[in-house]
Design a protein around this motif. Structure first.
Motif, PDB file in Angstrom:
ATOM      1  N   PRO A   1       2.421   6.583  -8.086  1.00 26.92           N
ATOM      2  CA  PRO A   1       2.650   8.320  -7.211  1.00 26.92           C
ATOM      3  C   PRO A   1       2.191   8.478  -5.849  1.00 26.92           C
ATOM      4  O   PRO A   1       1.947   8.207  -5.394  1.00 26.92           O
ATOM      5  N   VAL A   2       3.444   9.265  -5.748  1.00 28.56           N
ATOM      6  CA  VAL A   2       3.653  10.188  -3.959  1.00 28.56           C
ATOM      7  C   VAL A   2       3.695  11.589  -4.110  1.00 28.56           C
ATOM      8  O   VAL A   2       3.775  12.047  -5.183  1.00 28.56           O
ATOM      9  N   GLY A   3       2.299  11.769  -2.810  1.00 33.83           N
ATOM     10  CA  GLY A   3       2.137  13.291  -2.757  1.00 33.83           C
ATOM     11  C   GLY A   3       1.802  14.586  -1.969  1.00 33.83           C
ATOM     12  O   GLY A   3       3.045  12.994  -1.138  1.00 33.83           O
ATOM     13  N   GLY A   4       1.990  15.150  -1.236  1.00 33.43           N
ATOM     14  CA  GLY A   4       2.337  15.848  -0.584  1.00 33.43           C
ATOM     15  C   GLY A   4       3.809  15.575  -0.509  1.00 33.43           C
ATOM     16  O   GLY A   4       4.720  16.177  -0.638  1.00 33.43           O
ATOM     17  N   ASN A   5       3.845  15.455   0.970  1.00 29.36           N
ATOM     18  CA  ASN A   5       5.909  15.368   1.610  1.00 29.36           C
ATOM     19  C   ASN A   5       6.248  13.708   1.526  1.00 29.36           C
ATOM     20  O   ASN A   5       5.852  13.217   2.410  1.00 29.36           O
ATOM     21  N   PRO A   6       6.931  13.698   0.239  1.00 32.99           N
ATOM     22  CA  PRO A   6       8.153  12.126   0.163  1.00 32.99           C
ATOM     23  C   PRO A   6       8.454  11.785   1.533  1.00 32.99           C
ATOM     24  O   PRO A   6       8.182  10.709   1.987  1.00 32.99           O
ATOM     25  N   ASN A   7       8.301  12.636   2.269  1.00 32.86           N
ATOM     26  CA  ASN A   7       9.032  11.937   3.739  1.00 32.86           C
ATOM     27  C   ASN A   7       8.630  12.422   4.761  1.00 32.86           C
ATOM     28  O   ASN A   7       8.617  12.371   5.813  1.00 32.86           O
ATOM     29  N   GLY A   8       7.361  12.367   4.359  1.00 39.98           N
ATOM     30  CA  GLY A   8       6.334  12.778   5.834  1.00 39.98           C
ATOM     31  C   GLY A   8       5.852  11.182   6.792  1.00 39.98           C
ATOM     32  O   GLY A   8       6.665  10.257   6.517  1.00 39.98           O
TER      33      GLY A   8
ATOM     34  N   ALA B   1       1.713  19.757   6.961  1.00 45.20           N
ATOM     35  CA  ALA B   1       3.320  19.427   6.077  1.00 45.20           C
ATOM     36  C   ALA B   1       3.993  18.274   5.588  1.00 45.20           C
ATOM     37  O   ALA B   1       4.442  17.962   5.339  1.00 45.20           O
ATOM     38  N   ASN B   2       3.401  17.529   7.090  1.00 48.40           N
ATOM     39  CA  ASN B   2       3.781  16.124   7.126  1.00 48.40           C
ATOM     40  C   ASN B   2       3.876  14.970   7.180  1.00 48.40           C
ATOM     41  O   ASN B   2       3.636  13.690   7.284  1.00 48.40           O
ATOM     42  N   LEU B   3       2.635  14.814   5.552  1.00 50.26           N
ATOM     43  CA  LEU B   3       1.574  14.179   5.439  1.00 50.26           C
ATOM     44  C   LEU B   3       1.761  13.627   4.290  1.00 50.26           C
ATOM     45  O   LEU B   3       2.576  14.381   3.260  1.00 50.26           O
ATOM     46  N   ARG B   4       1.980  12.043   4.251  1.00 49.84           N
ATOM     47  CA  ARG B   4       2.540  11.710   2.917  1.00 49.84           C
ATOM     48  C   ARG B   4       1.099  10.566   2.228  1.00 49.84           C
ATOM     49  O   ARG B   4       0.675  10.166   3.351  1.00 49.84           O
ATOM     50  N   PHE B   5       1.022  11.595   0.673  1.00 51.55           N
ATOM     51  CA  PHE B   5       0.282  11.173  -0.231  1.00 51.55           C
ATOM     52  C   PHE B   5       0.166  10.271  -0.441  1.00 51.55           C
ATOM     53  O   PHE B   5       1.505  10.417  -2.027  1.00 51.55           O
ATOM     54  N   VAL B   6      -0.704   8.520  -0.698  1.00 55.66           N
ATOM     55  CA  VAL B   6      -0.248   7.608  -2.112  1.00 55.66           C
ATOM     56  C   VAL B   6      -1.595   7.811  -2.922  1.00 55.66           C
ATOM     57  O   VAL B   6      -1.935   7.327  -2.887  1.00 55.66           O
TER      58      VAL B   6
ATOM     59  N   LEU C   1       0.562  -1.630  -0.287  1.00 53.81           N
ATOM     60  CA  LEU C   1      -0.436  -0.125  -0.030  1.00 53.81           C
ATOM     61  C   LEU C   1       0.782   0.948  -0.413  1.00 53.81           C
ATOM     62  O   LEU C   1       0.614   2.110  -0.703  1.00 53.81           O
ATOM     63  N   GLU C   2       1.876   1.173   0.819  1.00 48.89           N
ATOM     64  CA  GLU C   2       2.432   2.510   1.035  1.00 48.89           C
ATOM     65  C   GLU C   2       4.039   2.546   0.000  1.00 48.89           C
ATOM     66  O   GLU C   2       4.280   3.905   0.030  1.00 48.89           O
ATOM     67  N   LYS C   3       4.870   1.439  -0.244  1.00 47.04           N
ATOM     68  CA  LYS C   3       6.259   1.591  -0.616  1.00 47.04           C
ATOM     69  C   LYS C   3       5.837   0.897  -1.757  1.00 47.04           C
ATOM     70  O   LYS C   3       7.472   0.470  -2.550  1.00 47.04           O
TER      71      LYS C   3
END
Length: 259
Positions: free
Chosen positions: A97-104, A134-139, A90-92
């Motif tokens: 594609p990844v949106g938001g903060n890729p390092n969230g 600002a610390n959310l990583r979105f997939v 799911l996450e990796k």
């Protein structure tokens, strides 16, 4: 039928079965006096039990509520286990594609269909959530289930997954009016800055089919059959979710990650 409707129908079946089992259990296990005709006595006793239940429906309602609560807890526990087992997929997944903060520090995953009106409704909530955290990583998980136009739009989005224009393209597609046939999709692509000729070449590549097939298999594995569907940690939430609820889910997962 979406996930919620399926769940509701299952619970209705369990509720009916639970009531029937409750009545049958009372009739069969209640101590019976010895009699010359036990079957006649049992029939009379069954009628008496039904009279009691009709006069005191709260007895059945309490039993039903208990059954529903236990069933809901069991389903939730099973869902958590299934989602937890698929968390890396799911996450990796490098093809998502990844949106938001890729390092969230918290990852939110969404399965969606570009022709889904509920996904369109949820998009503004997702945008607001990403802007506010600002610390959310979105997939992004393309999950076309609403016909050929859904597949066309998803293929185009997958073809653009490595482009700097992907997020703008996604937003334009999911908010665009139907139909989303190839001509319309390519016009949208050109409008956000994508090279249409290069995109069409990408759309034809075999890996596009493989990515979409993998997304469908993953959705089936974790019990998603409708859109949108959101996953945070091991929690799966189907349907449109309010900004406040999503923020609470993210905050709870952030606290778990730190703990």
């Amino acid at each position: 039928m979406n996930f919620k409707n399926l769940l509701d129908s299952k619970r209705a079946i369990y509720t009916f079965a639970g009531v029937a089992a409750f009545v049958l259990l009372v009739v069969l296990l209640w101590p019976m006096p010895r009699a010359a005709d036990p079957f006649a006595d049992r029939a009379r006793f069954s009628a008496a039990v039904m009279d009691v239940i009709r006069s005191n429906p709260e007895i059945v309602m309490e039993a039903v509520q208990t059954l529903q609560q236990r069933q809901g807890q069991a389903e939730q526990a099973q869902s958590k286990e299934t989602v937890a087992a698929a968390r890396d997929q799911l996450e990796k997944d490098v093809n998502s594609p990844v949106g938001g903060n890729p390092n969230g520090d918290v990852t939110l995953v969404e399965f969606y269909d570009y022709r889904c009106p509920y996904c369109r409704q949820a998009q503004s909530v997702v945008r607001d959530l990403i802007k506010s955290d600002a610390n959310l990583r979105f997939v992004y998980k393309e999950f076309p289930i609403l016909g050929p136009d859904s597949v066309v739009a998803a293929r185009a989005a997958v073809g653009a997954r490595n482009s700097v224009y992907y997020e703008a393209f996604h937003d334009a597609l999911i908010t665009a009016p139907n139909p989303l046939d190839l001509d319309h999709v390519l016009k949208i692509a050109a409008g956000v800055g994508l090279n249409v000729d290069a995109l069409q070449l990408e759309m034809r590549k075999p890996e596009v089919d493989q990515i979409l097939a993998a997304n469908h298999a993953l959705a089936e594995q974790i019990g998603i059959n409708g859109t949108p569907a959101f996953i945070v940690g091991d929690n799966l939430v189907p349907g449109v979710v309010s900004l406040q609820d999503l923020q609470m889910m993210v905050a709870a997962q952030r606290a778990r990650n730190k703990g």
